[in-house]
Design an enzyme around this catalytic site. Structure first.
Site, PDB file in Angstrom:
ATOM      1  N   GLY A  45       0.886  -1.307   0.251  1.00 57.15           N
ATOM      2  CA  GLY A  45       0.078   0.084  -0.080  1.00 57.15           C
ATOM      3  C   GLY A  45       0.867   1.377   0.096  1.00 57.15           C
ATOM      4  CD  GLU A  99       2.036   0.386   7.509  1.00 57.25           C
ATOM      5  OE1 GLU A  99       1.442   0.465   6.289  1.00 57.25           O
ATOM      6  OE2 GLU A  99       1.661  -0.526   7.943  1.00 57.25           O
ATOM      7  CG  ASP A 100      -0.754   1.435   3.451  1.00 57.79           C
ATOM      8  OD1 ASP A 100      -0.717   1.096   4.491  1.00 57.79           O
ATOM      9  OD2 ASP A 100      -1.369   0.808   2.573  1.00 57.79           O
ATOM     10  CG  ASP A 103      -7.773  -0.607  10.689  1.00 56.97           C
ATOM     11  OD1 ASP A 103      -8.462   0.326  10.693  1.00 56.97           O
ATOM     12  OD2 ASP A 103      -7.849  -1.705  10.313  1.00 56.97           O
ATOM     13  CE  LYS A 131      -9.448   2.923   8.200  1.00 60.31           C
ATOM     14  NZ  LYS A 131      -9.705   1.442   7.812  1.00 60.31           N
ATOM     15  CG  PHE A 152     -12.284  -0.639   3.295  1.00 59.25           C
ATOM     16  CD1 PHE A 152     -11.327  -1.165   3.640  1.00 59.25           C
ATOM     17  CD2 PHE A 152     -12.602  -0.623   1.665  1.00 59.25           C
ATOM     18  CE1 PHE A 152     -10.247  -1.814   2.855  1.00 59.25           C
ATOM     19  CE2 PHE A 152     -11.694  -1.341   0.887  1.00 59.25           C
ATOM     20  CZ  PHE A 152     -10.735  -1.919   1.406  1.00 59.25           C
ATOM     21  CB  ILE A 153     -10.157   4.972   2.349  1.00 60.23           C
ATOM     22  CG1 ILE A 153      -8.833   4.801   3.151  1.00 60.23           C
ATOM     23  CG2 ILE A 153     -11.108   5.885   3.259  1.00 60.23           C
ATOM     24  CD1 ILE A 153      -8.017   5.933   3.438  1.00 60.23           C
ATOM     25  CG  ASP A 159      -5.480  -3.607  -1.830  1.00 60.80           C
ATOM     26  OD1 ASP A 159      -5.129  -3.310  -0.853  1.00 60.80           O
ATOM     27  OD2 ASP A 159      -5.823  -4.803  -2.220  1.00 60.80           O
ATOM     28  NE  ARG A 165      -2.176  -2.719  -4.377  1.00 64.71           N
ATOM     29  CZ  ARG A 165      -2.391  -3.033  -2.833  1.00 64.71           C
ATOM     30  NH1 ARG A 165      -2.247  -2.247  -1.993  1.00 64.71           N
ATOM     31  NH2 ARG A 165      -2.453  -4.363  -2.494  1.00 64.71           N
TER      32      ARG A 165
HETATM   33  P1  5GP Z   1      -3.347  -2.845  10.789  1.00 58.32           P
HETATM   34  O1  5GP Z   1      -2.436  -3.868  10.730  1.00 58.32           O
HETATM   35  O2  5GP Z   1      -2.939  -1.505  11.382  1.00 58.32           O
HETATM   36  O3  5GP Z   1      -4.941  -3.213  11.197  1.00 58.32           O
HETATM   37  O4  5GP Z   1      -3.589  -2.363   9.106  1.00 58.32           O
HETATM   38  C1  5GP Z   1      -2.554  -1.971   8.480  1.00 58.32           C
HETATM   39  C2  5GP Z   1      -2.775  -2.177   7.177  1.00 58.32           C
HETATM   40  O5  5GP Z   1      -4.036  -2.866   6.624  1.00 58.32           O
HETATM   41  C3  5GP Z   1      -2.418  -1.051   6.085  1.00 58.32           C
HETATM   42  O6  5GP Z   1      -1.095  -0.808   5.626  1.00 58.32           O
HETATM   43  C4  5GP Z   1      -3.239  -1.517   5.003  1.00 58.32           C
HETATM   44  O7  5GP Z   1      -2.516  -2.103   3.919  1.00 58.32           O
HETATM   45  C5  5GP Z   1      -4.606  -2.391   5.304  1.00 58.32           C
HETATM   46  N1  5GP Z   1      -5.544  -1.430   5.690  1.00 58.32           N
HETATM   47  C6  5GP Z   1      -5.929  -0.787   6.842  1.00 58.32           C
HETATM   48  N2  5GP Z   1      -7.378   0.134   6.851  1.00 58.32           N
HETATM   49  C7  5GP Z   1      -7.460  -0.172   5.323  1.00 58.32           C
HETATM   50  C8  5GP Z   1      -8.234   0.787   4.459  1.00 58.32           C
HETATM   51  O8  5GP Z   1      -9.295   1.585   5.114  1.00 58.32           O
HETATM   52  N3  5GP Z   1      -8.377   0.391   3.253  1.00 58.32           N
HETATM   53  C9  5GP Z   1      -7.469  -0.486   2.881  1.00 58.32           C
HETATM   54  N4  5GP Z   1      -7.378  -0.508   1.390  1.00 58.32           N
HETATM   55  N5  5GP Z   1      -6.542  -1.107   3.510  1.00 58.32           N
HETATM   56  C10 5GP Z   1      -6.475  -0.859   4.848  1.00 58.32           C
HETATM   57 MG    MG Z   2      -0.155  -1.553   4.211  1.00 57.55          MG
END
Ligand code: 5GP
Ligand code: MG
Length: 175
Positions: A45, A99-100, A103, A131, A152-153, A159, A165
């Site tokens: 991402g 990081e993108d 979450d 978030k 969710f974006i 993606d 993407r």
């Molecule tokens: P975490 O491990 O913090 O729950 O999630 C991190 C990863 O989940 C991010 O790097 C991303 O790849 C994916 N992710 C989390 N939220 C979103 C979202 O709203 N949209 C998309 N497309 N990917 C997300």
């Molecule tokens: Mg990611």
């Protein structure tokens, strides 16, 4: 706008994204001007974000990539897989994780473990999106672009099941 079976609506435009990246870039340029940081881009991402950060960094730096995955469809699976690991040495380096989006924070927890094993000198985290209502981690996120609610974006590297993407602005799932 439709990707696979889901409909998305415009949410964050290119201008806002560029402003957020400029804000982070200015801080990094200031904080790391004498450090030769290693940017650690978390694939897939963050490839677009990483490219912009790298282009806007004014002094010596390098980049490495790690590929982690936790998302299935539109929600976190809770389990983080290391799909491509780090093979170059990071010992003694000042690392900036790119990081993108953060979450749940599961991905960061995994990265924290990986980096501690590598004996890095320091590491900080830059995330284009966060978030805050969902993040339950204790690891501080040093550079935050844009905070969003629990939605969710897609777009700008993010993606939905591999699609979206390439979008230059961000869309959210239409409810
Ligand atoms: P975490 O491990 O913090 O729950 O999630 C991190 C990863 O989940 C991010 O790097 C991303 O790849 C994916 N992710 C989390 N939220 C979103 C979202 O709203 N949209 C998309 N497309 N990917 C997300
Ligand atoms: Mg990611």
């Amino acid at each position: 706008m439709k990707l696979h079976d889901l409909v998305f609506e415009p949410y964050i435009n290119e201008d806002e994204i560029n402003k957020a990246i400029d804000k982070i870039s200015n801080l990094l340029n200031n904080d790391y001007k004498n450090e030769t940081p290693v940017f650690l881009s978390v694939l897939n991402g963050s490839f677009m974000f990483s490219s912009e950060i790298m282009k806007k960094f004014n002094s010596d730096c390098s980049i490495q990539f790690v590929k982690l995955s936790s998302y299935e469809g539109t929600s976190s699976s809770g389990e983080v897989q290391e799909l491509i690991g780090l093979n170059e040495t990071l010992a003694g380096k000042n690392v900036v994780i790119l990081e993108d989006i953060v979450d749940t924070g599961n991905t960061l927890k995994k990265l924290d473990r990986i980096l501690k094993e590598k004996n890095v000198k320091s590491y900080k985290i830059a995330s284009l999106f966060l978030k805050p209502a969902v993040y339950k981690g204790t690891i501080p996120i040093d550079y935050i672009g844009i905070e969003i609610p629990d939605e969710f974006i897609v777009g700008y590297g993010l993606d939905y099941d591999d699609l979206g993407r390439n979008l230059t602005s961000v869309y959210r799932l239409k409810s």
